[in-house]
Design a protein around this motif. Structure first.
Motif, PDB file in Angstrom:
ATOM      1  N   ALA A   1      12.932  32.138 149.627  1.00 51.54           N
ATOM      2  CA  ALA A   1      12.030  32.108 150.786  1.00 51.54           C
ATOM      3  C   ALA A   1      11.614  33.521 151.187  1.00 51.54           C
ATOM      4  N   ILE A   2      12.544  34.470 151.046  1.00 53.16           N
ATOM      5  CA  ILE A   2      12.204  35.875 151.322  1.00 53.16           C
ATOM      6  C   ILE A   2      11.126  36.352 150.356  1.00 53.16           C
ATOM      7  N   PHE A   3      11.281  36.012 149.063  1.00 51.71           N
ATOM      8  CA  PHE A   3      10.232  36.355 148.099  1.00 51.71           C
ATOM      9  C   PHE A   3       8.885  35.801 148.546  1.00 51.71           C
ATOM     10  N   SER A   4       8.880  34.520 148.933  1.00 52.66           N
ATOM     11  CA  SER A   4       7.637  33.876 149.351  1.00 52.66           C
ATOM     12  C   SER A   4       7.031  34.563 150.570  1.00 52.66           C
ATOM     13  N   TYR A   5       7.874  34.913 151.524  1.00 54.75           N
ATOM     14  CA  TYR A   5       7.384  35.596 152.725  1.00 54.75           C
ATOM     15  C   TYR A   5       6.791  36.955 152.372  1.00 54.75           C
ATOM     16  N   LEU A   6       7.476  37.700 151.526  1.00 52.16           N
ATOM     17  CA  LEU A   6       7.002  39.038 151.166  1.00 52.16           C
ATOM     18  C   LEU A   6       5.643  39.000 150.483  1.00 52.16           C
ATOM     19  N   ILE A   7       5.439  38.024 149.605  1.00 49.73           N
ATOM     20  CA  ILE A   7       4.189  38.020 148.849  1.00 49.73           C
ATOM     21  C   ILE A   7       3.037  37.398 149.620  1.00 49.73           C
ATOM     22  N   ASN A   8       3.337  36.469 150.532  1.00 45.20           N
ATOM     23  CA  ASN A   8       2.262  35.743 151.209  1.00 45.20           C
ATOM     24  C   ASN A   8       2.010  36.156 152.652  1.00 45.20           C
ATOM     25  N   GLU A   9       3.029  36.680 153.327  1.00 49.61           N
ATOM     26  CA  GLU A   9       2.877  36.864 154.767  1.00 49.61           C
ATOM     27  C   GLU A   9       3.326  38.221 155.296  1.00 49.61           C
TER      28      GLU A   9
ATOM     29  N   ILE B   1       8.113  47.098 148.124  1.00 45.89           N
ATOM     30  CA  ILE B   1       9.481  46.860 148.576  1.00 45.89           C
ATOM     31  C   ILE B   1      10.335  46.477 147.374  1.00 45.89           C
ATOM     32  N   MET B   2      11.491  47.096 147.247  1.00 46.69           N
ATOM     33  CA  MET B   2      12.453  46.779 146.195  1.00 46.69           C
ATOM     34  C   MET B   2      13.661  46.139 146.848  1.00 46.69           C
TER      35      MET B   2
ATOM     36  N   PHE C   1      10.866  43.286 142.828  1.00 48.47           N
ATOM     37  CA  PHE C   1       9.850  44.268 143.226  1.00 48.47           C
ATOM     38  C   PHE C   1       8.685  43.517 143.829  1.00 48.47           C
ATOM     39  N   ASN C   2       8.206  43.975 144.960  1.00 50.31           N
ATOM     40  CA  ASN C   2       7.044  43.404 145.630  1.00 50.31           C
ATOM     41  C   ASN C   2       6.073  44.536 145.921  1.00 50.31           C
ATOM     42  N   GLY C   3       4.856  44.451 145.374  1.00 51.90           N
ATOM     43  CA  GLY C   3       3.891  45.511 145.589  1.00 51.90           C
ATOM     44  C   GLY C   3       2.474  45.053 145.325  1.00 51.90           C
ATOM     45  N   PRO C   4       1.514  45.931 145.503  1.00 46.38           N
ATOM     46  CA  PRO C   4       0.114  45.564 145.281  1.00 46.38           C
ATOM     47  C   PRO C   4      -0.160  45.268 143.812  1.00 46.38           C
ATOM     48  N   ALA C   5      -0.961  44.238 143.559  1.00 47.99           N
ATOM     49  CA  ALA C   5      -1.314  43.869 142.187  1.00 47.99           C
ATOM     50  C   ALA C   5      -2.436  44.767 141.682  1.00 47.99           C
TER      51      ALA C   5
ATOM     52  N   VAL D   1       1.909  41.570 143.419  1.00 49.48           N
ATOM     53  CA  VAL D   1       2.728  41.170 142.278  1.00 49.48           C
ATOM     54  C   VAL D   1       4.189  41.212 142.708  1.00 49.48           C
ATOM     55  N   ILE D   2       4.929  40.153 142.343  1.00 48.22           N
ATOM     56  CA  ILE D   2       6.362  40.130 142.576  1.00 48.22           C
ATOM     57  C   ILE D   2       7.038  39.923 141.241  1.00 48.22           C
ATOM     58  N   VAL D   3       8.001  40.780 140.942  1.00 52.59           N
ATOM     59  CA  VAL D   3       8.786  40.684 139.715  1.00 52.59           C
ATOM     60  C   VAL D   3      10.240  40.496 140.108  1.00 52.59           C
TER      61      VAL D   3
END
Length: 340
Positions: free
Chosen positions: A21-29, A36-37, A91-95, A149-151
C-alpha cells in the motif's frame, strides 16, 4: 533522494499488505517529487505478480496452515516468498523514456554495494534477476506510469528452503526453461557469500550497511529522510482496505474455465484460461509473469465472443500493440498458443 522512514508509532511496518500500500501511495498520491528509496522487511508472505493466477502459483492450504500472507502487487513478474531473512528495496522516482524494463540501471548500485560487503560474484542476469553463478538471490519488479517509475527488489540474506519449496508451485515449463528442477535448486542465500567479518550479521545491520553503501555515507543520520504524517497513514490504511488487504484483489482474478493453454516465451510465461461454448470464447483470463504496462483486461475483452479459430483470434487482436501488454510477441504467436 530521500530514505523512507519505515516506522509507525515507534514500530517498524512489516505487514506486506501495508508495504505494498505504501508503494501504491508513493506512485499515485505522494506529494513529493524527489526520488525516494526504501529498505524494508516483511513478515512471512508470498507476493505474486499482477497477472498471475494465485491458486496456480501457491499451495493455498499451506498458506493457511502456516499463517503466511498472500499479496498481489500492482506490477508484473513472478511469485516470490518473503520472510524476515529477506531484505526488500524499492525506488520511487520520476519516469523517463529509458525506464521501462531497464532493470540494470536500478540494480547496479545494489550490486556494487554487495560487492563491497564481500559478494564479489554478484551479477545481473536473465530478465530481472541478481545472481551468484547460476543461482538467484534477488528478483526485481517494475511499475511505470506516465509520471513515475517504481522498482522493487528482494535480497535473500537467509532462505527458508523448506517453506519456499512447499509454498510456491510454479508452472513446470518455467523451471524447464531455466534449466532447473525446482524452486529450491534455483535460489541461494547471500550470507555464505559475505566477507568473513559480515557473516554473522543480523538482517537489520545488513540493511544499515547496504544503505550506507548505496547512499555513500558513514552514518544513516546523514541521509535526508521522509516520514508519513498521520493523515498520510490514514490514507494508506484505506488503500490496504480497498486493495492489498482485499481478497478480491489478491485471489479473485479467476473464473469458471474449461480450456487452458500456456507457453513460456523469453519475456515470461503466458497462460490463457478460457470458457468455451460451442467453439466460441465466452470468458477469458490471461495470466503470466510478464511485465505488462498495458491493461491485459483489454485483450481479454477483445477475445470474448471470438470463435476458437486462428483467423478470428488474429482479427480480434491485430489492432493491438501487443508488446505494450506482454512483451515482444506477435498476434500469430498468441493464436498458436491458444490453439496449441
Amino acid at each position: 533522494m530521500y530514505l523512507l522512514n519505515q516506522m509507525r508509532e515507534g514500530k517498524e511496518v512489516r505487514d506486506a499488505r501495508y508495504n505494498y500500500a505504501i508503494f501504491s501511495y508513493l506512485i499515485n498520491e505522494s506529494p513529493v517529487d524527489e526520488p525516494i528509496m526504501r529498505f524494508y522487511i516483511n513478515q512471512p508472505a508470498v507476493i505474486i505478480g499482477k497477472n498471475q493466477n494465485a491458486f496456480a502459483e501457491v499451495d493455498s492450504n499451506y498458506l493457511d496452515a502456516k499463517d503466511i500472507q498472500l499479496v498481489r502487487r500492482s506490477s508484473g513478474g513472478g511469485a516470490v516468498y518473503h520472510d524476515e531473512g529477506t531484505l526488500i528495496y524499492g525506488f520511487n522516482g520520476p519516469a523517463d523514456n529509458g525506464s521501462y524494463q531497464d532493470f540494470s540501471r536500478f540494480t547496479q548500485p545494489i550490486i556494487q554495494a554487495l560487492q563491497k560487503l564481500g559478494v564479489t560474484e554478484a551479477t545481473f542476469g536473465g530478465r530481472n534477476d541478481l545472481l551468484i553463478g547460476e543461482k538467484k538471490f534477488s528478483g526485481t519488479s517494475m511499475l511505470v506510469t506516465d509520471r513515475k517509475v517504481i522498482v522493487g527488489g528482494t535480497l535473500l540474506l537467509d532462505v527458508d528452503y523448506d517453506t519456499l519449496e512447499k509454498v510456491l508451485t510454479p508452472n513446470k515449463k518455467k523451471l524447464v526453461a531455466k534449466g532447473v528442477k525446482s524452486v529450491k535448486s534455483r535460489v541461494t542465500a547471500l550470507r555464505p557469500h559475505l566477507a568473513a567479518e559480515f557473516r554473522d550479521i543480523s538482517i537489520e545491520d545488513f540493511r544499515q550497511l547496504l544503505i550506507q553503501e548505496v547512499f555513500q555515507v558513514q552514518n544513516i543520520s546523514d541521509i535526508p529522510s521522509y516520514s508519513f504524517s498521520n493523515e498520510q497513514w490514514a490514507r494508506i490504511d484505506e488503500i490496504v482496505e480497498e486493495k492489498f488487504g482485499n481478497w478480491e484483489w489478491n485471489f479473485g482474478h479467476s473464473g469458471k474455465m474449461n480450456y487452458q493453454r500456456d507457453h513460456r516465451f523469453p519475456f515470461g510465461t503466458m497462460e490463457f484460461q478460457l470458457a468455451v461454448n460451442k467453439g466460441v470464447i465466452e470468458n477469458c483470463m490471461i495470466y503470466g509473469d510478464f511485465f505488462a504496462s498495458g491493461n491485459v483486461t483489454e485483450i481479454e475483452q477483445a477475445l470474448i465472443g471470438t470463435t476458437l479459430s486462428k483467423e478470428a483470434i488474429v482479427a480480434a487482436l491485430e489492432s493491438f500493440d501487443l508488446a505494450n501488454y506482454f512483451g515482444p510477441v506477435s498476434v500469430d504467436e498468441i493464436a498458436s498458443v491458444i490453439l496449441s
